[in-house]
Design an enzyme around this catalytic site. Structure first.
Site, PDB file in Angstrom:
ATOM      1  N   GLY A 147      -7.265 -12.201  35.035  1.00 15.30           N
ATOM      2  CA  GLY A 147      -8.145 -13.019  34.192  1.00 15.30           C
ATOM      3  C   GLY A 147      -7.881 -14.506  34.351  1.00 15.30           C
ATOM      4  O   GLY A 147      -8.810 -15.313  34.412  1.00 15.30           O
ATOM      5  N   CYS A 148      -6.615 -14.877  34.436  1.00  8.78           N
ATOM      6  CA  CYS A 148      -6.257 -16.294  34.557  1.00  8.78           C
ATOM      7  C   CYS A 148      -6.657 -16.851  35.923  1.00  8.78           C
ATOM      8  O   CYS A 148      -7.084 -18.004  36.031  1.00  8.78           O
ATOM      9  CB  CYS A 148      -4.767 -16.481  34.311  1.00  8.78           C
ATOM     10  SG  CYS A 148      -4.283 -16.004  32.636  1.00  8.78           S
ATOM     11  N   THR A 149      -6.517 -16.033  36.958  1.00  4.40           N
ATOM     12  CA  THR A 149      -6.942 -16.454  38.289  1.00  4.40           C
ATOM     13  C   THR A 149      -8.455 -16.636  38.317  1.00  4.40           C
ATOM     14  O   THR A 149      -8.968 -17.625  38.845  1.00  4.40           O
ATOM     15  CB  THR A 149      -6.494 -15.425  39.345  1.00  4.40           C
ATOM     16  OG1 THR A 149      -5.060 -15.355  39.317  1.00  4.40           O
ATOM     17  CG2 THR A 149      -6.968 -15.816  40.728  1.00  4.40           C
TER      18      THR A 149
END
Length: 151
Positions: A45-47
């Site tokens: 998700g952060c990527t």
């Protein structure tokens, strides 16, 4: 403490992905800016969120704004993250959680995952909008709309 609409950016210094000290007050009077908190480098998700900010970075620049990401990962982790995904913006290390505390970013999922929250500041460093959602994709359109509204 938690930032509220109309509050000024906290006077805070953090190290960026290159180990250089970054002071938020350096942007006051220069340009509007987006500060987004995310849980961890290299997670799916952060990527996706970082790459979405990257892919739409020119839209932020066209609105005169800078993008700044913050997580509790180390400067070394951030340097690898920035290099691997060719991120054109600043990523700051908040290992001691001081920025999360000053901004009032709360953990999610029963306190097990650091929060994902985006803050939009105007030219004078005043908070105009904040958005909290674990859905990484929603942060970019929310931030762009908020910047368009404060122009």
């Amino acid at each position: 403490m938690s930032l509220k609409i109309g509050d000024s950016i906290p006077d805070l210094e953090l190290k960026d992905q290159n180990g250089k000290i970054f002071n938020f007050s350096s942007l006051n009077g220069v340009q509007p800016f987006v500060v987004y908190f995310y849980p961890r480098d290299f997670t799916p998700g952060c990527t996706k969120q970082a790459c979405s900010f990257r892919d739409q970075y020119e839209e932020f620049r066209e609105l005169g704004a800078e993008v700044i990401g913050i997580s509790s990962d180390s400067e070394d982790s951030h340097a690898r993250f920035v290099k691997k995904y060719d991120l054109p913006f600043i990523i700051l290390s908040d290992e001691d959680q001081k920025a999360r505390e000053l901004f009032g970013v709360k953990p999610n999922l029963l306190g097990m995952v650091p929060g994902r929250e985006t803050f939009i500041f105007d030219l004078q460093g005043m908070l105009k909008y904040r958005f909290n959602s674990m859905n990484a994709k929603r942060h970019i359109p929310e931030a762009l709309t908020a910047l368009e509204n404060i122009k």
